[in-house]
Design an enzyme around this catalytic site. Structure first.
Site, PDB file in Angstrom:
ATOM      1  N   SER A 251      -2.463  -7.247  -0.023  1.00  0.00           N
ATOM      2  CA  SER A 251      -1.950  -6.270   0.928  1.00  0.00           C
ATOM      3  C   SER A 251      -0.702  -6.760   1.649  1.00  0.00           C
ATOM      4  O   SER A 251      -0.557  -7.952   1.952  1.00  0.00           O
ATOM      5  CB  SER A 251      -3.035  -5.944   1.962  1.00  0.00           C
ATOM      6  OG  SER A 251      -2.523  -5.125   2.995  1.00  0.00           O
TER       7      SER A 251
ATOM      8  N   TYR B 254       3.285  -1.526   1.654  1.00  0.00           N
ATOM      9  CA  TYR B 254       3.436  -0.430   2.610  1.00  0.00           C
ATOM     10  C   TYR B 254       4.922  -0.314   2.918  1.00  0.00           C
ATOM     11  O   TYR B 254       5.559  -1.298   3.315  1.00  0.00           O
ATOM     12  CB  TYR B 254       2.673  -0.706   3.907  1.00  0.00           C
ATOM     13  CG  TYR B 254       1.197  -0.416   3.852  1.00  0.00           C
ATOM     14  CD1 TYR B 254       0.739   0.878   3.605  1.00  0.00           C
ATOM     15  CD2 TYR B 254       0.266  -1.418   4.077  1.00  0.00           C
ATOM     16  CE1 TYR B 254      -0.612   1.154   3.563  1.00  0.00           C
ATOM     17  CE2 TYR B 254      -1.097  -1.143   4.050  1.00  0.00           C
ATOM     18  CZ  TYR B 254      -1.521   0.146   3.783  1.00  0.00           C
ATOM     19  OH  TYR B 254      -2.863   0.423   3.741  1.00  0.00           O
TER      20      TYR B 254
ATOM     21  N   THR C 243       1.548   1.930  -1.801  1.00  0.00           N
ATOM     22  CA  THR C 243       0.599   2.880  -1.204  1.00  0.00           C
ATOM     23  C   THR C 243       1.371   4.047  -0.617  1.00  0.00           C
ATOM     24  O   THR C 243       2.260   3.859   0.225  1.00  0.00           O
ATOM     25  CB  THR C 243      -0.248   2.189  -0.122  1.00  0.00           C
ATOM     26  OG1 THR C 243      -1.055   1.184  -0.742  1.00  0.00           O
ATOM     27  CG2 THR C 243      -1.157   3.181   0.580  1.00  0.00           C
TER      28      THR C 243
ATOM     29  N   LYS D 272      -0.256   4.184  -5.388  1.00  0.00           N
ATOM     30  CA  LYS D 272      -1.661   4.220  -4.985  1.00  0.00           C
ATOM     31  C   LYS D 272      -1.856   5.273  -3.897  1.00  0.00           C
ATOM     32  O   LYS D 272      -1.127   5.290  -2.903  1.00  0.00           O
ATOM     33  CB  LYS D 272      -2.106   2.850  -4.458  1.00  0.00           C
ATOM     34  CG  LYS D 272      -3.559   2.770  -4.038  1.00  0.00           C
ATOM     35  CD  LYS D 272      -3.910   1.361  -3.604  1.00  0.00           C
ATOM     36  CE  LYS D 272      -5.381   1.241  -3.253  1.00  0.00           C
ATOM     37  NZ  LYS D 272      -5.760   2.013  -2.052  1.00  0.00           N
TER      38      LYS D 272
ATOM     39  N   HIS E 107      -8.012   6.297  -0.246  1.00  0.00           N
ATOM     40  CA  HIS E 107      -7.982   5.203   0.731  1.00  0.00           C
ATOM     41  C   HIS E 107      -9.371   4.904   1.281  1.00  0.00           C
ATOM     42  O   HIS E 107      -9.532   4.535   2.446  1.00  0.00           O
ATOM     43  CB  HIS E 107      -7.018   5.554   1.877  1.00  0.00           C
ATOM     44  CG  HIS E 107      -6.199   4.389   2.359  1.00  0.00           C
ATOM     45  ND1 HIS E 107      -4.894   4.222   2.006  1.00  0.00           N
ATOM     46  CD2 HIS E 107      -6.501   3.336   3.168  1.00  0.00           C
ATOM     47  CE1 HIS E 107      -4.413   3.125   2.580  1.00  0.00           C
ATOM     48  NE2 HIS E 107      -5.380   2.572   3.290  1.00  0.00           N
TER      49      HIS E 107
END
Length: 364
Positions: free
Chosen positions: A117, A140, A166, A237, A261
């Protein structure tokens, strides 16, 4: 009562993902538990993800020659021993002092993969040093193209093998469970790969969402821009609409992750398992399709592949295992899920993942 320390050995009664979930509560404080278990609003989508797998019934075949059966999976030129990848999960030091280092170590030892992440609590470079198998980087969007690209360049330099952007969380979901627990990150736990949080500005009286956060959110133009600047395989995603899947493919994405999510962003969206067949039909057999949300058993992995997925991502289950026993727990969980998948394949008459198709699922 203070949380229990992580275990250093696996007790005999930890035999399934649900056992780890039950035991994890004793190893986490109220703050971390609310963050991990919480989902958006009434948490209906989070429950629906799990229920979709429980509703779906298997239709086995018998008397097949399965002596050479195996679970290997190839994604973007890399081979994994099984189709279970660890999903990008933020702030893992909330659950165990080693955080993402423990998860990456476990994934590598067990022959699997992990998507790291943007909000990791260990540096991308430290995590890469733990991985014995290919790691992916989850991005992100950082509000600005160059700020986002700088993270991608770090991932490339560290040897990450794919980029997962994402796209379904331009703002955090309204998670009432977290609000009721007054969740906050403890001192010393932070997204260490980010220099600073992008500034949010909104005109006086303007919406903090539409005039603020959405001004930082990526668009299809940003995805096209990023596609042109990295050679890494690119996955989006958080795709739930088939038309968005087509747009992703047409812009040059190498794959998508059908994901809501884990129900953490927008409540009452569909269970991801129910959407898979339409995506596979629309995007064709050669387009890489992953799914997450609700996977708790090896038979769930089988059902996802039968529905059209090439591989799956798991989230909360490995966080539970991480909290209980660190890298040892995550490795053990992956072992359990792989064994369950192998048993399901054998009992359904499938020698490899390519043999699994919709014919093994009861209609309706």
């Amino acid at each position: 009562m203070s949380p229990l320390p992580p275990l250093t050995a696996i007790p005999y009664d930890l035999v399934a993902a649900c056992d780890y979930e039950q035991r994890a509560r004793a190893h986490l404080d109220d703050n971390a538990w609310a963050y991990l278990q919480g989902a958006a609003a009434d948490e209906l989508t989070a429950a629906a993800n799990v229920d979709a797998f429980r509703r779906r019934r298997l239709l086995p075949r018998v008397l097949r020659d399965l002596r050479h059966g195996q679970t290997r999976c190839r994604l973007f030129g890399d081979e994994f021993e099984h189709p279970l990848l660890l999903a990008p999960l933020a702030y893992q030091r909330l659950f165990h002092p080693a955080g993402e280092l423990a998860s990456a170590l476990a994934a590598g030892v067990m022959g699997g993969g992990m998507a790291v992440s943007t909000l990791a609590t260990c540096t991308l470079e430290e995590i890469a040093s733990q991985g014995q198998r290919p790691l992916w980087f989850q991005l992100y969007w950082q509000g600005e193209r160059e700020r986002s690209l700088a993270l991608v360049r770090r991932a490339e330099a560290a040897g990450y093998r794919a980029l997962v952007v994402t796209v379904d969380a331009p703002l955090s979901g309204i998670r009432n469970r977290e609000q009721r627990a007054a969740f906050r990150l403890p001192p010393g736990i932070a997204a260490v790969n980010l220099d600073a949080t992008p500034e949010i500005s909104a005109t006086a009286g303007g919406s903090p969402i539409f005039a603020g956060l959405m001004g930082l959110a990526p668009t299809w133009d940003d995805i096209a821009w990023l596609r042109a600047r990295t050679r890494l395989p690119l996955l989006l995603k958080g795709i739930l609409h088939v038309d968005d899947g087509r747009l992703a493919r047409d812009l040059g994405a190498d794959g998508i992750v059908v994901s809501n999510h884990g129900g953490r962003v927008l409540d009452t969206t569909p269970a991801t398992l129910d959407l898979l067949p339409a995506f596979r039909a629309a995007l064709g057999d050669r387009f890489t399709l992953l799914v997450d949300g609700g996977i708790r058993r090896g038979s769930d992995v089988f059902k996802a592949i039968a529905g059209g997925a090439d591989a799956v991502m798991i989230g909360r289950p490995y966080a539970h295992a991480l909290a209980v026993a660190g890298a040892l727990g995550v490795a053990h969980l992956l072992k359990l899920l792989r064994e369950e998948l192998e048993a399901c394949m054998a009992l359904c008459g499938c020698a490899d993942l390519a043999s699994i198709d919709a014919g093994y699922l009861c209609p309706g």
